[in-house]
Enzyme design. Structure first.
Site, short mmCIF file in Angstrom:
data_model
loop_
_atom_site.label_atom_id
_atom_site.label_comp_id
_atom_site.label_asym_id
_atom_site.label_seq_id
_atom_site.Cartn_x
_atom_site.Cartn_y
_atom_site.Cartn_z
N HIS A 79 -2.35 -3.43 2.82
CA HIS A 79 -2.23 -2.72 4.09
C HIS A 79 -1.04 -1.77 4.02
O HIS A 79 0.01 -2.12 3.47
CB HIS A 79 -1.98 -3.71 5.23
CG HIS A 79 -3.13 -4.61 5.49
ND1 HIS A 79 -3.34 -5.76 4.77
CD2 HIS A 79 -4.14 -4.54 6.38
CE1 HIS A 79 -4.43 -6.36 5.22
NE2 HIS A 79 -4.94 -5.64 6.20
N ASP A 130 11.09 5.18 -18.85
CA ASP A 130 10.75 6.60 -18.97
C ASP A 130 11.96 7.45 -19.33
O ASP A 130 11.88 8.33 -20.19
CB ASP A 130 10.11 7.10 -17.68
CG ASP A 130 9.71 8.56 -17.78
OD1 ASP A 130 8.98 8.92 -18.74
OD2 ASP A 130 10.12 9.36 -16.91
#
Length: 165
Positions: A79, A130
């Site tokens: 949700h 990264d």
């Protein structure tokens, strides 16, 4: 007909989004942890602020916060939640050659924020990867887990063995 205790399946066994409309709005929180192991030289770049890409931990913290707010877009049956607080603590642990991440997420709502805290933790650690992969492709993300949650009908929950940073 399904007798599964898994809430994302209806009585016919079909996948569905859980209806939380009748649930009470309560204060909810979740705390998660994880870490990324790396070579000592890589961690030294981060700790000394010598990485060419800049403030690795600062960028990772922002990425984790942003990810927590996008969890419902990434995980199909989550949700969308109005988060009231996201705190990401990234601590270099030089003796263990890793960066430890502890994430706290809060909301006032009808469903919990465990997925938002787990997503924030993973994305913060992936951002460290990264930013540092050019110097250390062998880094590993490990130990991502829920430590505790509070609020809601099921009440509070805490992992048996909470690892200290």
């Amino acid at each position: 007909m399904s007798n599964s205790p898994l809430t994302h399946f209806n009585a016919a066994g079909d996948v569905h989004m859980v209806d939380v409309g009748a649930k009470a709005v309560t204060q909810r929180s979740a705390v998660c942890e994880g870490y990324i192991e790396m070579r000592p030289e890589t961690l030294a770049l981060i700790v000394n602020g010598a990485h060419k890409k800049g403030d690795v931990l600062g960028v990772a913290r922002i990425a984790g916060i942003m990810a927590s707010k996008k969890t419902a877009e990434l995980i199909p049956l989550c949700h969308p939640l109005p988060l009231t607080h996201v705190e990401i603590d990234l601590q270099p642990q030089t003796a263990l050659n890793r960066v430890y991440c502890r994430t706290l997420v809060k909301t006032s709502g009808q469903t919990g924020v465990e997925m938002e805290a787990l997503t924030a933790t993973q994305i913060a650690l992936l951002t460290v990867y990264d930013m540092c992969k050019a110097v250390d492709r062998g880094m590993t993300i490990q130990g991502v887990r829920l430590l505790e949650k509070s609020g809601g009908k099921s009440g509070d929950w805490r992992a048996d063995a909470v690892a200290a940073p």
